[in-house]
Design a protein around this motif. Structure first.
Motif, mmCIF file in Angstrom:
data_model
loop_
_atom_site.group_PDB
_atom_site.id
_atom_site.type_symbol
_atom_site.label_atom_id
_atom_site.label_comp_id
_atom_site.label_asym_id
_atom_site.label_seq_id
_atom_site.Cartn_x
_atom_site.Cartn_y
_atom_site.Cartn_z
ATOM 1 N N LEU A 1 0.833 -1.197 0.000
ATOM 2 C CA LEU A 1 0.000 0.000 0.000
ATOM 3 C C LEU A 1 0.869 1.248 0.000
ATOM 4 C CD1 LEU A 1 -2.852 -1.049 2.450
ATOM 5 C CD2 LEU A 1 -3.061 -0.566 0.012
ATOM 6 N N PRO A 2 0.376 2.352 -0.560
ATOM 7 C CA PRO A 2 1.203 3.554 -0.694
ATOM 8 C C PRO A 2 1.617 4.119 0.655
ATOM 9 C CG PRO A 2 -1.098 4.041 -1.181
ATOM 10 C CD PRO A 2 -0.987 2.550 -1.089
ATOM 11 N N PRO A 3 2.874 4.473 0.810
ATOM 12 C CA PRO A 3 3.338 5.028 2.083
ATOM 13 C C PRO A 3 2.959 6.491 2.285
ATOM 14 C CG PRO A 3 5.147 4.909 0.542
ATOM 15 C CD PRO A 3 3.978 4.253 -0.134
ATOM 16 N N ALA B 1 15.768 15.730 -18.102
ATOM 17 C CA ALA B 1 15.057 16.116 -19.325
ATOM 18 C C ALA B 1 13.963 15.124 -19.665
ATOM 19 C CB ALA B 1 16.034 16.238 -20.483
ATOM 20 N N THR B 2 14.279 13.846 -19.509
ATOM 21 C CA THR B 2 13.289 12.792 -19.750
ATOM 22 C C THR B 2 13.393 11.764 -18.622
ATOM 23 O OG1 THR B 2 14.871 11.664 -21.186
ATOM 24 C CG2 THR B 2 13.228 13.054 -22.263
ATOM 25 N N PRO B 3 12.723 11.999 -17.508
ATOM 26 C CA PRO B 3 12.817 11.079 -16.364
ATOM 27 C C PRO B 3 12.453 9.653 -16.758
ATOM 28 C CG PRO B 3 11.603 13.079 -15.779
ATOM 29 C CD PRO B 3 11.793 13.111 -17.263
ATOM 30 N N LYS B 4 13.143 8.690 -16.159
ATOM 31 C CA LYS B 4 12.857 7.293 -16.461
ATOM 32 C C LYS B 4 11.501 6.870 -15.921
ATOM 33 C CE LYS B 4 17.681 5.784 -16.699
ATOM 34 N NZ LYS B 4 18.714 4.887 -16.117
ATOM 35 N N THR B 5 11.133 7.422 -14.774
ATOM 36 C CA THR B 5 9.828 7.107 -14.190
ATOM 37 C C THR B 5 9.176 8.388 -13.711
ATOM 38 O OG1 THR B 5 10.836 6.707 -12.021
ATOM 39 C CG2 THR B 5 10.501 4.796 -13.441
ATOM 40 N N CYS B 6 7.879 8.339 -13.607
ATOM 41 C CA CYS B 6 7.118 9.475 -13.096
ATOM 42 C C CYS B 6 7.438 9.665 -11.616
ATOM 43 C CB CYS B 6 5.624 9.211 -13.296
ATOM 44 S SG CYS B 6 4.558 10.480 -12.563
ATOM 45 N N HIS B 7 7.484 10.918 -11.169
ATOM 46 C CA HIS B 7 7.768 11.213 -9.763
ATOM 47 C C HIS B 7 6.683 10.690 -8.832
ATOM 48 C CE1 HIS B 7 10.680 13.936 -11.496
ATOM 49 N NE2 HIS B 7 9.750 14.689 -12.024
ATOM 50 N N PHE B 8 5.490 10.473 -9.368
ATOM 51 C CA PHE B 8 4.334 10.211 -8.521
ATOM 52 C C PHE B 8 3.921 8.744 -8.447
ATOM 53 C CE2 PHE B 8 4.007 14.492 -10.274
ATOM 54 C CZ PHE B 8 3.832 15.258 -9.125
ATOM 55 N N VAL B 9 4.369 7.942 -9.396
ATOM 56 C CA VAL B 9 3.788 6.613 -9.567
ATOM 57 C C VAL B 9 4.092 5.680 -8.404
ATOM 58 C CG1 VAL B 9 3.904 4.519 -10.967
ATOM 59 C CG2 VAL B 9 3.679 6.732 -12.065
ATOM 60 N N ASP B 10 3.048 5.081 -7.866
ATOM 61 C CA ASP B 10 3.104 3.920 -6.995
ATOM 62 C C ASP B 10 3.593 4.171 -5.578
ATOM 63 O OD1 ASP B 10 4.310 0.561 -6.931
ATOM 64 O OD2 ASP B 10 2.248 1.230 -7.111
ATOM 65 N N LYS B 11 3.767 5.413 -5.191
ATOM 66 C CA LYS B 11 4.179 5.631 -3.811
ATOM 67 C C LYS B 11 3.180 6.459 -3.022
ATOM 68 C CE LYS B 11 7.261 9.314 -5.352
ATOM 69 N NZ LYS B 11 8.663 9.675 -5.516
ATOM 70 N N HIS B 12 2.256 7.111 -3.713
ATOM 71 C CA HIS B 12 1.234 7.820 -2.951
ATOM 72 C C HIS B 12 -0.079 7.856 -3.710
ATOM 73 C CE1 HIS B 12 2.336 12.106 -4.633
ATOM 74 N NE2 HIS B 12 1.797 11.338 -5.540
ATOM 75 N N ILE B 13 -1.124 8.184 -2.947
ATOM 76 C CA ILE B 13 -2.458 8.275 -3.518
ATOM 77 C C ILE B 13 -3.118 9.522 -2.944
ATOM 78 C CG2 ILE B 13 -3.616 6.873 -1.742
ATOM 79 C CD1 ILE B 13 -5.169 5.541 -4.090
ATOM 80 N N MET B 14 -3.857 10.228 -3.784
ATOM 81 C CA MET B 14 -4.408 11.528 -3.404
ATOM 82 C C MET B 14 -5.932 11.508 -3.417
ATOM 83 S SD MET B 14 -1.725 13.918 -5.507
ATOM 84 C CE MET B 14 -1.439 12.728 -6.814
ATOM 85 N N ASP C 1 -6.770 10.111 -6.934
ATOM 86 C CA ASP C 1 -5.801 10.421 -7.983
ATOM 87 C C ASP C 1 -4.472 9.745 -7.705
ATOM 88 O OD1 ASP C 1 -7.550 12.188 -9.364
ATOM 89 O OD2 ASP C 1 -7.147 13.719 -7.854
ATOM 90 N N LEU C 2 -3.831 9.294 -8.775
ATOM 91 C CA LEU C 2 -2.499 8.703 -8.661
ATOM 92 C C LEU C 2 -1.406 9.739 -8.891
ATOM 93 C CD1 LEU C 2 -2.831 5.299 -10.520
ATOM 94 C CD2 LEU C 2 -3.273 5.849 -8.143
ATOM 95 N N CYS C 3 -1.778 10.883 -9.442
ATOM 96 C CA CYS C 3 -0.792 11.898 -9.773
ATOM 97 C C CYS C 3 -1.479 13.252 -9.776
ATOM 98 C CB CYS C 3 -0.168 11.608 -11.138
ATOM 99 S SG CYS C 3 -1.347 11.714 -12.505
#
Length: 502
Positions: free
Chosen positions: A55-57, A285-298, A307-309
């Protein structure tokens, strides 16, 4: 969509195929192909099981829907109003308590406002429920006074995140000198009260929305922060939602802006202040992963579909009566992770592919005049004609028109719906591998298409296609390293602080 059909789809998305089979019954109305797949795959292994996740921390919840500052950059709707709704101003105690099952497993809980967080009359109650968590409150700082600050200290708030952008017409204060002076006076008041009460909490943190107008002021703003004992800061983009705001943003001068921001980050981290850009010490410039994915939920207004992001991505599944772990690990979430943590971005949701997080220099495409060979009205006419042909079982002609829509429409949602119908036609022709590819395209362009996701889940079971690249890759939890747990001294009894109320 009628209630039974919605329940069938819901059952499939949460991997309860036995229930879906029962609900479909012996004579499925309008769900013939879906029923066939359910019966074929009811005993098949769980698809994408390797993409289940803890679950998201980090839990974020909005608590206020009022604001009196009127920032031009506000994308919540407060640029020209002080409240979003006449009869609904704040998150209720009951609504907050309903998040307890999510909060229980989290390490960090952030209270934010679609408006001004501290407008909520329930902040004390919320914080008193979060004393075993790293608590964070975001605010413009304007509501801070002796009473409010003492309440935050007594409630054992860990971090007070202050939004301030310097002198920029788009941001907080609209470049008014009086606003800037008032902001730093509020910061000074917080530190004075903390010193008087001999407490270290809450730690102050600064968030700066960087645009073309304030990018040259960053050193000045960070120096002021350092002089006011603010040890850390986040730089973020001012994300435009109109053409005039785009012209004020950093994106038209992307390369130059990136170099300037990176230089500021490097300088201030070398000086001992902790400054980062979306959890990183350097703009990628082109992040490998989104800053928001899979660690929090809004949890914002639609609390059944969190929301995931910070973008416009919507999941095709409501929470309903699901336990957090069942919702968080339902098929759409597993599929979403498999896309973001695999080597290729080719099948990422179109919303993600065009997002400023993963492709900041391409944001200009959202505000330019893109050439269109056909009008949206004509594409919709073709789509409706194709749908009618499909009803008449003229599937060859129908598929041809849907493909025409796919090739020409500028509307991602319409393109996704067309791919969905092409996928159903592939199933009618008994081509499951082809259907799977088409359903992947359907959810790529229309990610909240619940029925397409139901088909996709079943087709993954049937065809056995699994995305296993980079299996086990986890998101970067720099957020938790930045906002660390802190020792809170006993603050149950606070003396009155004789400082002029501001």
């Amino acid at each position: 969509m009628d209630a039974v059909k919605a329940e069938i789809i819901h059952s499939i998305l949460v991997d309860n195929l036995e229930q879906a089979k029962t609900l479909i019954g012996p004579s499925p109305k309008g769900l013939k192909e879906l029923a066939k797949l359910v019966r074929k795959t009811v005993a098949h292994p769980l698809p994408l099981a390797q993409w289940e996740s803890p679950l998201p921390p980090i839990i974020t919840t909005s608590v206020s829907y009022t604001c009196g500052i009127g920032c031009e950059m506000c994308n919540a709707g407060f640029s020209d109003k002080t409240r979003l709704f006449d009869q609904y101003k704040y998150l209720s105690l009951k609504e907050f308590d309903a998040l307890s099952s999510w909060i229980k497993s989290a390490s960090h809980v952030a209270l934010v406002g679609l408006g001004e967080t501290l407008d909520s009359p329930h902040i004390e109650y919320f914080l008193n429920s979060l004393k075993d968590k790293v608590s964070i409150v975001s605010t413009s700082g304007m509501p801070l006074n002796i009473t409010v600050i003492e309440k935050l200290i007594k409630s054992q708030l860990h971090y007070l995140n202050l939004s301030f952008d310097g002198k920029t017409t788009a941001g907080h204060g609209g470049a008014r000198e009086t606003y800037t002076k008032k902001f730093w006076k509020k910061v000074g008041l917080v530190q004075k009260i903390k010193q008087s009460l001999k407490v270290s909490h809450p730690f102050l943190h600064l968030t700066i929305a960087v645009d073309h107008e304030n990018i040259e002021q960053l050193d000045e703003i960070l120096l002021s922060a350092q002089n006011h004992d603010i040890p850390s800061a986040d730089l973020i983009y001012m994300v435009p939602h109109t053409r005039p705001l785009y012209e004020k943003s950093v994106f038209p001068q992307w390369e130059d802006s990136k170099e300037k921001i990176n230089a500021v980050i490097k300088t201030w981290n070398q000086s001992g202040m902790h400054v980062r850009f979306f959890e990183k010490l350097k703009i990628e410039a082109t992040p490998k992963t989104c800053h928001f994915v899979d660690k929090h939920i809004m949890f914002n207004l639609n609390r059944q579909r969190p929301d995931l992001c910070c973008g416009s991505l919507d999941m095709p599944l409501a929470i309903g009566n699901l336990k957090p772990e069942d919702y968080w690990n339902s098929f759409p979430f597993r599929y979403f992770r498999s896309l973001h943590f695999s080597e290729s971005r080719a099948e990422l949701p179109e919303i993600c592919r065009s997002c400023w997080v993963l492709n900041p220099k391409n944001l200009k495409n959202s505000f330019g005049n893109q050439p269109r060979n056909y009008s949206e009205a004509i594409c919709l006419e073709w789509y409706n004609h194709a749908s009618q042909l499909k009803l008449e079982q003229k599937i060859g002609a129908s598929a041809s028109f849907f493909q025409k829509v796919i090739r020409t429409t500028p509307d991602s949602e319409l393109k996704g719906k067309a791919w969905f119908h092409v996928g159903e036609i592939s199933l009618q022709k008994n081509r499951p591998e082809e259907a799977l590819n088409h359903m992947e395209k359907a959810v790529q362009f229309c990610f909240d298409h619940a029925l397409a996701f139901a088909y996709l889940s079943l087709l993954y079971r049937l065809v056995g296609k699994d995305k296993v690249q980079d299996q086990g890759k986890s998101p970067d939890y720099e957020y938790m390293n930045f906002f660390k747990p802190i020792h809170i001294s006993d603050a149950k009894s606070l003396p009155s602080v004789l400082v002029k109320n501001t």
